[in-house]
Scaffold this motif. Structure first.
Motif, short mmCIF file in Angstrom:
data_model
loop_
_atom_site.label_atom_id
_atom_site.label_comp_id
_atom_site.label_asym_id
_atom_site.label_seq_id
_atom_site.Cartn_x
_atom_site.Cartn_y
_atom_site.Cartn_z
N ALA A 1 -38.58 51.17 -82.73
CA ALA A 1 -37.61 52.27 -82.70
C ALA A 1 -37.90 53.19 -81.52
O ALA A 1 -36.99 53.56 -80.76
N GLU A 2 -39.15 53.55 -81.35
CA GLU A 2 -39.49 54.47 -80.25
C GLU A 2 -39.27 53.82 -78.88
O GLU A 2 -38.80 54.48 -77.96
N TYR B 1 -35.61 53.97 -78.31
CA TYR B 1 -35.24 55.37 -78.11
C TYR B 1 -35.50 55.78 -76.66
O TYR B 1 -34.67 56.42 -76.02
N ASP B 2 -36.66 55.39 -76.15
CA ASP B 2 -37.02 55.75 -74.78
C ASP B 2 -36.26 54.92 -73.75
O ASP B 2 -35.88 55.43 -72.69
N HIS C 1 -33.30 53.54 -74.01
CA HIS C 1 -31.84 53.75 -74.00
C HIS C 1 -31.49 55.18 -74.36
O HIS C 1 -31.02 55.45 -75.47
N PRO C 2 -31.70 56.10 -73.43
CA PRO C 2 -31.52 57.52 -73.75
C PRO C 2 -30.09 57.88 -74.13
O PRO C 2 -29.87 58.93 -74.73
N ASN C 3 -29.13 57.02 -73.80
CA ASN C 3 -27.75 57.36 -74.15
C ASN C 3 -27.20 56.56 -75.32
O ASN C 3 -26.05 56.73 -75.71
N GLU D 1 -27.29 56.29 -82.39
CA GLU D 1 -28.13 55.85 -83.50
C GLU D 1 -27.71 54.44 -83.96
O GLU D 1 -28.55 53.57 -84.19
N LEU E 1 -28.89 51.86 -81.52
CA LEU E 1 -30.34 51.66 -81.61
C LEU E 1 -30.69 50.79 -82.82
O LEU E 1 -31.52 49.89 -82.73
N SER E 2 -30.02 51.05 -83.94
CA SER E 2 -30.26 50.24 -85.14
C SER E 2 -29.93 48.78 -84.89
O SER E 2 -30.66 47.88 -85.31
N ARG F 1 -32.48 47.16 -82.68
CA ARG F 1 -33.74 46.90 -83.37
C ARG F 1 -33.62 45.70 -84.30
O ARG F 1 -34.52 44.87 -84.37
#
Lengths: 218, 218
Positions: free
Chosen positions: B44-45, B48-49, B51-53, B56, B59-60, B63
């Motif tokens: 997750a982190e 997160y780092d 793909h700053p744009n 949520e 990102l899910s 992952r």
């Protein structure tokens, strides 16, 4: 933010954690994604340590009790996060600062904000303080696997499980027992179990049957 | 264990991580529970780092592509975990050391074993080395939210979304736009979006509609 029990080096992070998506961008949604994962691992470890004999399934169940939206909203209220939420005008009018899901999301985002403001250990310490008593307060399922399996089958009106000793080996003071547990309904299933006593081996086999039933339902 | 790229202080932890439940107890199931959570937060982190744009939801989705059973089995094979798996005789005969789910579980358990043998930072470094290239290799969905929403509705033969400018405020060089995005099928839905341009606000609103559709499906 009087109740936060963590002092931010970068208060903008705390602000971001409290900004609901209704207030525009940037908001706390990305932090919430990270915080959900952080909370998951920190609570997982607490349960792992607190219940050295709990199975994986039991640990999952306990964690779900602790980190669901309703439970997290309770934590958020204790921290009085609602007072500092930044909401869009629509949510503001409809009382979004009192809504469970918005509060729980803000709490998860705050966990990530603490992590980003410091490091994993500091974040873990903060979460541990918040969850220590909660974890002590939830009892493990007091019913063992054999009892749970039997009660479930009885409730359905199905035949009871049959346990059978298959093998025992090792010296007398350190014997290992192998048993099977068989059920007929809702499907014919046989699982093996092993333990240092016949009873422990039966519990192990019953746990395995319960797990297989759960997997085939999901 | 030649390919592990981490040297255990306590090799018994690595052994435990490689012990499948078919081999009896103790086995790697509890470690797997903890490792799954650790992997979740570390990946997750990284996302997160990286793909700053990304939202949520994005990102899910990314992952889930990286940490599903099949993907983790690939990592486990690269580490050659299968060679050192401890399996019960039944699983051994049926080739359990080649099975995706058993390999993925062993990898997750190994993540927790590394954590317990050292600390979060060391575990994170180990996982990062394994996932750095994988994360660089998965492209973000190249399609923006408006395009995805439109294509999905078209594929179903449903009416296209209607975007409407509701408001714009702020000074000329820093204007904010509020728009709505409305769809009729599969249900009547209106979502608000906000952005520094009309187009950005529309993307935001389309993203919100996609999210609501996803939530109502799950």
């Amino acid at each position: 933010m009087a109740k936060l029990t963590y002092r931010f080096r970068d208060p903008a992070l705390a602000q971001l954690a409290l900004t609901h998506r209704s207030a525009g961008k940037p908001n706390n949604e990305r932090l919430e994604f990270l915080g959900d994962a952080l909370l998951g691992v920190i609570v997982a470890e607490m349960l792992y340590d607190a219940h050295p004999n709990a199975s994986e399934g039991e640990l999952s169940r306990l964690r779900a009790q602790l980190v669901n939206g309703q439970a997290l909203a309770v934590v958020a209220r204790e921290l009085e996060l609602g007072d500092d939420l930044k909401l869009g005008s629509g949510e503001l009018k409809s009382g979004g600062f009192r809504r469970d899901s918005i509060l729980a999301d803000a709490f998860e985002a705050m966990v990530a904000a603490v992590y980003q403001d410091s490091d994993f250990d500091a974040c873990r310490n903060w979460v541990r303080e918040l969850f220590d008593e909660r974890i002590a307060a939830i009892p493990r399922s007091s019913k063992d696997a054999k009892t749970r399996l039997q009660e479930w089958l009885q409730a359905k009106g199905w035949p009871l499980p049959q346990y059978e000793l298959k093998d025992s080996h090792g010296e007398d003071h350190a014997k290992t027992f192998d048993v099977t547990c068989a059920i007929e309904e809702p499907q014919a299933l046989v699982a093996e179990g092993r333990g240092g006593s016949r009873r422990a081996a039966e519990q192990d086999a019953a746990e395995s049957v319960l797990r297989q039933l759960q997997e085939s339902r999901s």
